[in-house]
Design an enzyme around this catalytic site. Structure first.
Site, short mmCIF file in Angstrom:
data_model
loop_
_atom_site.label_atom_id
_atom_site.label_comp_id
_atom_site.label_asym_id
_atom_site.label_seq_id
_atom_site.Cartn_x
_atom_site.Cartn_y
_atom_site.Cartn_z
N HIS A 1 -4.12 2.24 7.90
CA HIS A 1 -2.58 2.62 7.80
C HIS A 1 -2.51 3.72 6.58
O HIS A 1 -1.77 4.87 6.89
CB HIS A 1 -1.65 1.44 7.61
CG HIS A 1 -0.28 1.84 7.34
ND1 HIS A 1 0.60 1.52 8.56
CD2 HIS A 1 0.54 2.29 6.42
CE1 HIS A 1 1.91 2.00 7.90
NE2 HIS A 1 1.78 2.49 6.73
N GLU A 2 -2.97 3.57 5.52
CA GLU A 2 -2.58 4.51 4.38
C GLU A 2 -3.51 5.56 4.65
O GLU A 2 -3.15 6.78 4.39
CB GLU A 2 -3.20 3.69 2.98
CG GLU A 2 -2.44 2.59 2.58
CD GLU A 2 -0.79 2.67 2.62
OE1 GLU A 2 -0.25 3.80 2.66
OE2 GLU A 2 -0.30 1.51 3.06
N GLN B 1 3.47 10.00 0.56
CA GLN B 1 4.74 9.29 0.71
C GLN B 1 5.52 9.44 -0.52
O GLN B 1 6.91 9.07 -0.43
CB GLN B 1 4.43 7.71 0.93
CG GLN B 1 3.83 7.61 2.18
CD GLN B 1 3.84 6.00 2.26
OE1 GLN B 1 2.81 5.49 1.97
NE2 GLN B 1 4.81 5.08 3.01
N GLY C 1 0.86 -1.01 0.07
CA GLY C 1 -0.06 -0.02 -0.06
C GLY C 1 1.02 1.41 -0.08
O GLY C 1 2.03 0.99 0.27
N HIS D 1 -1.84 8.32 6.73
CA HIS D 1 -0.98 9.15 5.94
C HIS D 1 -1.64 10.38 5.48
O HIS D 1 -0.88 11.23 5.22
CB HIS D 1 -0.30 8.23 4.68
CG HIS D 1 0.68 7.59 5.15
ND1 HIS D 1 2.04 7.66 5.74
CD2 HIS D 1 1.09 6.08 5.16
CE1 HIS D 1 2.82 6.97 6.02
NE2 HIS D 1 2.30 5.67 5.54
N CYS E 1 6.22 0.28 7.37
CA CYS E 1 5.62 1.25 6.46
C CYS E 1 7.06 1.41 5.50
O CYS E 1 8.10 1.34 6.12
CB CYS E 1 5.35 2.49 7.30
SG CYS E 1 4.98 3.91 6.30
N LEU E 2 6.70 1.69 4.25
CA LEU E 2 7.94 1.90 3.38
C LEU E 2 8.64 3.16 3.74
O LEU E 2 9.59 3.29 3.20
CB LEU E 2 7.39 2.07 2.05
CG LEU E 2 6.91 0.76 1.39
CD1 LEU E 2 6.12 0.83 0.07
CD2 LEU E 2 7.82 -0.48 1.23
ZN ZN Z 1 3.00 3.69 5.72
#
Ligand code: ZN
Length: 214
Positions: free
Chosen positions: A171-172, A87, A82, A175, A129-130
């Site tokens: 989670h997304e 991001q 995701g 952001h 998380c990336l």
């Molecule tokens: Zn994340």
């Protein structure tokens, strides 16, 4: 409308993609909404992760290209499921996920999403998380959420998401409001990963980019 007389050219209406980019904020990378590009995933403490994200108001090929590029970035890296637009430095309320990247069937795009109902029941699972490489931590979240959003054509839809998909969504979604999963860790976990966060902060400060946002 009258009949065409013989020999008249009939022009098909063409919806042109405007050449001005979507207003993605000061860190929006070149071509994010106009070319096929793999985007750089910004790491904590890049300020784009903490900035306010604007609602999308224009629905055309630029938005579709942004969503495509978010998936492209995920698949090229191969280590995430995701991604949210901030991001990659695009401060717009756009997020995508695909829990099974081996197939494109599960590609899901949410534009301007809103959580309208949550379960009273919660559970705790580890997340990563990336934007926070090599870290994981347990986060408590509602087990289901009801969501309203629009798709990339601007058409509204509503979904009730549960279990793993509800967690992935939340989670997304965080952001899009400048919240990252470490904000939701219990103090003991937050303290345990603080040395790793400090490394990221030092790395970032050495890069000479704009001021960090912790
Ligand atoms: Zn994340």
């Amino acid at each position: 409308m009258g009949q065409e007389s013989p020999g008249d050219e009939v022009e098909a209406p063409v919806k042109e993609t405007p050449s001005t980019p979507l207003l993605g904020g000061p860190d929006a990378p070149e071509g994010f909404d106009s070319q096929d590009v793999e985007l750089e995933i910004l790491q904590y403490p890049h300020p784009a992760l903490r900035r306010e994200n604007a609602a999308v108001e224009e629905f055309d090929g630029r938005l579709r290209k942004l969503a495509d590029n978010l998936f492209r970035t995920l698949y090229t890296r191969g280590d995430g499921i995701g991604l949210a637009a901030p991001q990659v430095g695009v401060n717009l309320k756009v997020m995508v996920y695909n829990a099974d990247p081996s197939s494109r069937d599960g590609e899901t795009v949410f534009v301007n999403p809103r959580i309208v109902e949550i379960s009273g029941e919660t559970d705790v699972e580890k997340e990563s998380c990336l934007s926070f490489p090599r870290m994981r931590g347990p986060v408590k979240r509602p087990v289901w959420v009801r969501v309203q959003a629009v798709d990339w054509d601007g058409c509204p839809f509503e979904r009730r998401l549960s279990d793993f998909e509800a967690r992935l969504f939340q989670h997304e979604y965080d952001h899009l409001y400048g919240v990252v999963y470490i904000d939701r860790l219990a103090d003991s976990w937050r303290c345990a990963i603080q040395p790793d966060l400090n490394f990221l902060i030092e790395d970032y400060n050495r890069s000479g980019r704009e001021d960090a946002a912790i």
